[in-house]
Design a protein around this motif. Structure first.
Motif, PDB file in Angstrom:
ATOM      1  N   GLU A 191       0.990  -1.078  -0.197  1.00 32.42           N
ATOM      2  CA  GLU A 191       0.063   0.106  -0.009  1.00 32.42           C
ATOM      3  C   GLU A 191       1.032   1.308   0.091  1.00 32.42           C
ATOM      4  O   GLU A 191       1.653   1.351   0.809  1.00 32.42           O
ATOM      5  CB  GLU A 191      -0.938  -0.027   1.110  1.00 32.42           C
ATOM      6  N   ASN A 192       0.679   1.934  -0.913  1.00 36.37           N
ATOM      7  CA  ASN A 192       1.410   3.353  -1.220  1.00 36.37           C
ATOM      8  C   ASN A 192       0.172   4.586  -1.234  1.00 36.37           C
ATOM      9  O   ASN A 192      -1.029   3.949  -1.520  1.00 36.37           O
ATOM     10  CB  ASN A 192       2.431   3.482  -2.438  1.00 36.37           C
ATOM     11  N   PRO A 193       0.686   5.680  -1.231  1.00 38.06           N
ATOM     12  CA  PRO A 193      -0.556   6.556  -1.278  1.00 38.06           C
ATOM     13  C   PRO A 193      -1.551   6.596  -2.450  1.00 38.06           C
ATOM     14  O   PRO A 193      -2.755   6.857  -2.298  1.00 38.06           O
ATOM     15  CB  PRO A 193       0.166   7.988  -1.058  1.00 38.06           C
ATOM     16  N   THR A 194      -0.989   6.202  -3.581  1.00 36.29           N
ATOM     17  CA  THR A 194      -1.853   6.086  -4.821  1.00 36.29           C
ATOM     18  C   THR A 194      -1.835   4.578  -5.478  1.00 36.29           C
ATOM     19  O   THR A 194      -2.136   4.604  -6.628  1.00 36.29           O
ATOM     20  CB  THR A 194      -1.562   7.118  -5.727  1.00 36.29           C
ATOM     21  N   PHE A 195      -1.161   3.621  -4.841  1.00 35.21           N
ATOM     22  CA  PHE A 195      -1.071   2.251  -5.492  1.00 35.21           C
ATOM     23  C   PHE A 195      -1.183   1.317  -4.422  1.00 35.21           C
ATOM     24  O   PHE A 195      -0.978   1.439  -3.212  1.00 35.21           O
ATOM     25  CB  PHE A 195       0.152   2.117  -6.220  1.00 35.21           C
ATOM     26  N   THR A 196      -1.634  -0.070  -4.723  1.00 36.64           N
ATOM     27  CA  THR A 196      -1.964  -1.099  -4.053  1.00 36.64           C
ATOM     28  C   THR A 196      -1.377  -2.174  -4.788  1.00 36.64           C
ATOM     29  O   THR A 196      -1.672  -2.289  -6.028  1.00 36.64           O
ATOM     30  CB  THR A 196      -3.308  -1.230  -3.308  1.00 36.64           C
ATOM     31  N   SER A 197      -1.016  -3.247  -3.942  1.00 37.34           N
ATOM     32  CA  SER A 197      -0.790  -4.734  -4.569  1.00 37.34           C
ATOM     33  C   SER A 197      -1.059  -5.831  -3.689  1.00 37.34           C
ATOM     34  O   SER A 197      -1.319  -5.568  -2.286  1.00 37.34           O
ATOM     35  CB  SER A 197       0.795  -4.529  -5.155  1.00 37.34           C
TER      36      SER A 197
END
Length: 503
Positions: free
Chosen positions: A330-336
Motif C-alpha cells: 500500500e502506497n498513497p496512490t497504489f496497492t498490490s
C-alpha cells in the motif's frame, strides 16, 4: 479367428484409457475457461464497486502463466488501458526483494542475521524505556525490533541520494515501544534500516544493488527500484478516493522508503518473481535454498493473525491445512497483493493504481476462484468509508462557512452604510473578546492535534498524503470557516448598531 476373452477385455480397457486421455484436454480446458470467466466477472464487479481506475492480474501455475489480464485505465484522462506492461508501484510487496537481498548477502558471508544492527550502523542507538537496546537483523526482517508502526508518518520527503540515511536517522528521536524480540508490530521502517545495511555491506547504493543483484539476474528487465530509476512511458497514473470517485494525485517522493515500498513493476515481471518463489523458474542464477529460507516464518513470537506468522517480507498462514505465502502493498496512490500456495505451485498477483483495501480482497478472491472455492463478493474499504463520512462533513462545514460568510458580508455592508459604528472596549466587551479569542485558539489547537488524537501520533501531512482527497478539502474548509468565524466575532465586538443603546 476368434479373439480370446482376455484379449477383448485388454483391448476394451486400452480403448477406454485412450478415450479418457483424449478427453482430458477438453475437460481441463473447459474447467479453466469457466474459472477465467468467473475471475473476469469478479474483478470487473470489484473494480466497479471499489472505484479503482486500473487493475492488472496475473496467475502462475506449475511454472506457466495461466492468466494475465488488465482491467480499466492506467490513466483515466487519456483512456490509456492497463496492459501486462503497465508499471505500478508495489508498495510493501517490495519488502520481499529487500529480505531476499539480506539472505543473499548472508550466503556470501558478508553479514549474519543474528548480528547487532550497530555492527553496520554504529550511530543507530535506539532505546526502550530509556535503556539502550541491541536489535538484530533478524528482528528487523520479522518486525520484532520494537520500532513503532507510527514512524511511517515521519518519513522525510526527499529525492536526494542520501534520503535513505535521513529516513533511518529519524528513528534516533523515536523511542522503541517494546523490548526487541518480544512481539510483532509491523513497521515499514524496519526494511528501510535493512536497506541501509545492504548499502553499507555491498558498498553500493541500495537501488543499484537490487537492480543488478536481484532484478536483472531473474530477468525482471522492466522493473525499477524507486521512481527515480523509471525510464518508461508505461508508468500508470496514481489515484486516491475522494468524494466517492477516483481523484488523480501526485504524492511527495519518499526516496528514503524505497527498500520498504517502492519497487516499480508490471505483471509480466511479477509472473517471473512468483515462479522464482514457487521454485519452478527456469532461471538458475538465484539459489533456491535462500528463496526457501525467505519463506520460513518467525514463530518465536505470537502470530500477528490467526495461524499467521511473518517471514522475510512474506506473511505465512495456514488455511484449510494448506500453507499460503502472501503480502499486501500500500502506497498513497497504489496497492498490490501477492498470494502463493507452494504445494500447488500456484501464485496470484494483483496490481492497482489506487490506494484501496479492495486490492487485497480481489487477490484473495481470485485465488479462491482458481482453487474452485466460493468467493465473497461483499467487501468494504476503510478509506472508502472514511471518504463518505468526510465528504458529508465537508458539505456541512462548507455550508456553515457560507452562512458565516453571508453574516460577515452583511455586517460589513452595514458598517459601510453607517448602520453600524465603531465602539470603544468596555469591561463587558473586553470579556467577550477574551472568550472569543480563547474559543478560536482552542478550535485551532484541536484541529492541529486531531490526527494525533484519532490516529495515535499521526499528523495532518500524513493524513493529507495517505487519506482520501476529501480530507484535504475538509482541513482547509474548517480553517477558512474558523477564520470567518473569528473575523465575524471581532467585527461584532468592535462595532454596534447605530441606534443601539450604549452598552
Amino acid at each position: 479367428m476368434k479373439m480370446k476373452p482376455s484379449l477383448k477385455i485388454y483391448t476394451l480397457i486400452f480403448a477406454m484409457i485412450v478415450g479418457f486421455y483424449s478427453l482430458m484436454p477438453t475437460i481441463v480446458n473447459a474447467d479453466s475457461t469457466e474459472k477465467i470467466q468467473k475471475i473476469d466477472q469478479f474483478v470487473k464487479e470489484q473494480k466497479e464497486i471499489s472505484k479503482i481506475p486500473g487493475i492488472s492480474v496475473v496467475i502462475v501455475e506449475k511454472g506457466k502463466t495461466v492468466y494475465e489480464r488488465g482491467f480499466g485505465y492506467a490513466d483515466v484522462n487519456s483512456k490509456t488501458p492497463v496492459t501486462s506492461d503497465t508499471l505500478f508501484e508495489l508498495g510493501s510487496t517490495s519488502k520481499a526483494f529487500t529480505g531476499l537481498a539480506i539472505l543473499k548477502l548472508e550466503k556470501e558471508g558478508l553479514l549474519k542475521r543474528s548480528d547487532d544492527v550497530q555492527k553496520y550502523l554504529p550511530w543507530l542507538k535506539l532505546k526502550y524505556n530509556g535503556e539502550p537496546q541491541a536489535i538484530t537483523i533478524n528482528q528487523l526482517l520479522h518486525h520484532t525490533s520494537g520500532i513503532p508502526s507510527i514512524t511511517i508518518s515521519n518519513i522525510p520527503k526527499s529525492n536526494e541520494g542520501n534520503a535513505l540515511e535521513l529516513t533511518v536517522k529519524n528513528l534516533l528521536d523515536q523511542p522503541l515501544n517494546r523490548q526487541p524480540g518480544s512481539s510483532f508490530e509491523y513497521a515499514t521502517l524496519n526494511y528501510d534500516v535493512l536497506g541501509l545495511i545492504i548499502e553499507k555491506v555491498s558498498k553500493q547504493p541500495f537501488d543499484m544493488y537490487i537492480k543488478q543483484q536481484i532484478l536483472e539476474p531473474i530477468n525482471m528487465k522492466d522493473s525499477f527500484v524507486g521512481l527515480h530509476q523509471v525510464k518508461s512511458n508505461e508508468m500508470a497514473s496514481g489515484y486516491k478516493i475522494g468524494f466517492m470517485r477516483e481523484q488523480n494525485y501526485t504524492p511527495p517522493i519518499y526516496r528514503g522508503n524505497v527498500p520498504a515500498g517502492y519497487i516499480i513493476s508490471n505483471t509480466n515481471d511479477i509472473a517471473k518473481w512468483l515462479k522464482l518463489q514457487l521454485g519452478n523458474s527456469q532461471i538458475y542464477s538465484m539459489d533456491k535454498r535462500i528463496i526457501q529460507e525467505s519463506h520460513i516464518p518467525d514463530q518465536s513470537v505470537e502470530p500477528f493473525d490467526k495461524d499467521t506468522y511473518y517471514a522475510s517480507g512474506w506473511g505465512v498462514m495456514e488455511r484449510d491445512k494448506k500453507q499460503y505465502l502472501f503480502h499486501a502493498g500500500e502506497n498513497p496512490t497504489f496497492t498490490s497483493y501477492f498470494i502463493m500456495q507452494p504445494d500447488e505451485q500456484l501464485g496470484v498477483a494483483i496490481l492497482s493504481n489506487m490506494n484501496s483495501g479492495f486490492t487485497t480482497a480481489i487477490g484473495q478472491g481470485v485465488m479462491n476462484l482458481w482453487e474452485g472455492k466460493t468467493v465473497n463478493t461483499i467487501h468494504s474499504d476503510n478509506l472508502q468509508k472514511l471518504d463518505k463520512i468526510v465528504s458529508l462533513v465537508c458539505v456541512i462545514v462548507v455550508g456553515f462557512g457560507m452562512f458565516l460568510s453571508i453574516l460577515l458580508l452583511t455586517t460589513l455592508s452595514k458598517i459601510v452604510k453607517k448602520q453600524r459604528i465603531k465602539v470603544a472596549l468596555n469591561v463587558k466587551r473586553t470579556l467577550v473578546l477574551f472568550i472569543h479569542l480563547i474559543s478560536v485558539a482552542i478550535i485551532f489547537a484541536l484541529i492541529s492535534k486531531l490526527p494525533e488524537i484519532l490516529a495515535g501520533g499521526s499528523n495532518w501531512e500524513f493524513a493529507k498524503v495517505w487519506g482520501p482527497t476529501s480530507i484535504t478539502v475538509l482541513f482547509y474548509s474548517v480553517i477558512v470557516s474558523c477564520v470567518i468565524y473569528c473575523l465575524l466575532g471581532l467585527v461584532k465586538i468592535f462595532t454596534k448598531k447605530q441606534n443601539e443603546l450604549k452598552v
